[in-house]
Design an enzyme around this catalytic site. Structure first.
Site, PDB file in Angstrom:
ATOM      1  N   SER A 139       1.029  -1.110   0.009  1.00 32.86           N
ATOM      2  CA  SER A 139      -0.095  -0.113  -0.085  1.00 32.86           C
ATOM      3  C   SER A 139       0.918   1.353  -0.026  1.00 32.86           C
ATOM      4  O   SER A 139       1.869   1.253   0.427  1.00 32.86           O
ATOM      5  CB  SER A 139      -0.953  -0.009   1.285  1.00 32.86           C
ATOM      6  N   TYR A 152      -2.542  -1.429  10.743  1.00 26.62           N
ATOM      7  CA  TYR A 152      -2.521  -1.822   9.015  1.00 26.62           C
ATOM      8  C   TYR A 152      -1.293  -1.264   8.238  1.00 26.62           C
ATOM      9  O   TYR A 152      -0.793  -2.271   7.535  1.00 26.62           O
ATOM     10  CB  TYR A 152      -3.763  -1.215   8.612  1.00 26.62           C
TER      11      TYR A 152
END
Length: 247
Positions: A139, A152
């Protein structure tokens, strides 16, 4: 991708579904792993078959090592082998205060986002031959951080390191390992993770001033999966709306 056997975790919706459908369009047979979204998974299978591919939906928790072994075995048995693995399943939970992130949430996020990647790839390795491709979803948060998604974000940084380590480990076997680091992409995770005021502005701070769509990310996975990327390993593609990234 014609005739290639592909396994995608988190393939029931969002980026995983978009990649599954695009792989099928290019001739692949696609197994998807999903947690509990039965209706979404069956819709993905319908879309795969609509593109002329054979689909297989496998329900279970990627945080369970024995399930990951079962998922790989079912894929191999159904399709006669395994050529491409996309480790994509993830969860995220927004928390305003770092000090208030629950221990149970940290453990669960790591079990899905990191342990799940290890387990599915460990199970897959005995079946992968020269020319196989592994693609991991990291990400933009691994490069930029995200103060509402600290647990996360750290898993996505770990996935980036995993891509580089495995690429080095398996290059001599002709197995390529690469990553895709999406920016703000409109998936079901977004309204499920953030408060309404954050959702309303989601993606507007990107250079293109909007969130991306899953079908704008899927071609990155297709490229890395197919022979066009035969000289790429240990690399990460960045469909992120124009955010300049330094690796």
């Amino acid at each position: 991708m014609k005739g290639k056997s592909t396994l995608i975790t988190g393939g029931d919706s969002g980026i995983g579904r978009a990649a599954a459908v695009l792989f099928a369009r290019e001739g692949a047979n696609v197994a998807i792993v999903y947690l509990d979204e039965e209706q979404d998974a069956q819709e993905t299978i319908r879309l795969i078959e609509e593109e002329g591919g054979t689909g297989l939906a496998i329900r279970g928790d990627v945080g369970d090592k024995s399930f990951c072994e079962e998922a790989v075995n079912r894929t191999v048995e159904s399709f006669g082998g395994l050529d491409v693995v996309v480790a994509n399943a993830a969860e995220q939970h927004a928390v305003e205060s770092f000090e208030d992130i629950p221990a149970e949430q940290i453990e669960r996020t790591y079990r899905t986002n990191i342990f799940g990647y290890f387990y599915i790839l460990q199970a897959a390795m005995p079946h992968l031959k020269r020319g196989a491709s592994i693609i991991c979803t990291t990400s933009v948060t691994a490069y930029r951080g995200q103060d509402l998604l600290i647990d996360y974000t750290t898993t996505k940084g770990a996935i980036l390191a995993l891509v580089r380590a495995l690429a080095s480990k398996f290059a001599h076997k002709g197995i390529r390992v690469n990553g895709v680091a999406p920016g703000p992409i409109w998936t079901p995770l977004i309204p499920a993770s953030f408060p309404p005021e954050v959702v309303k502005e989601f993606g507007k701070d990107s250079p293109l001033e909007r969130p991306g769509q899953p079908n704008e990310v899927a071609p990155s996975f297709l490229f890395l999966a197919c022979e066009d990327a035969s000289y790429m390993t240990g690399q990460v593609l960045h469909p992120n709306g124009g955010d300049p990234i330094s690796s």
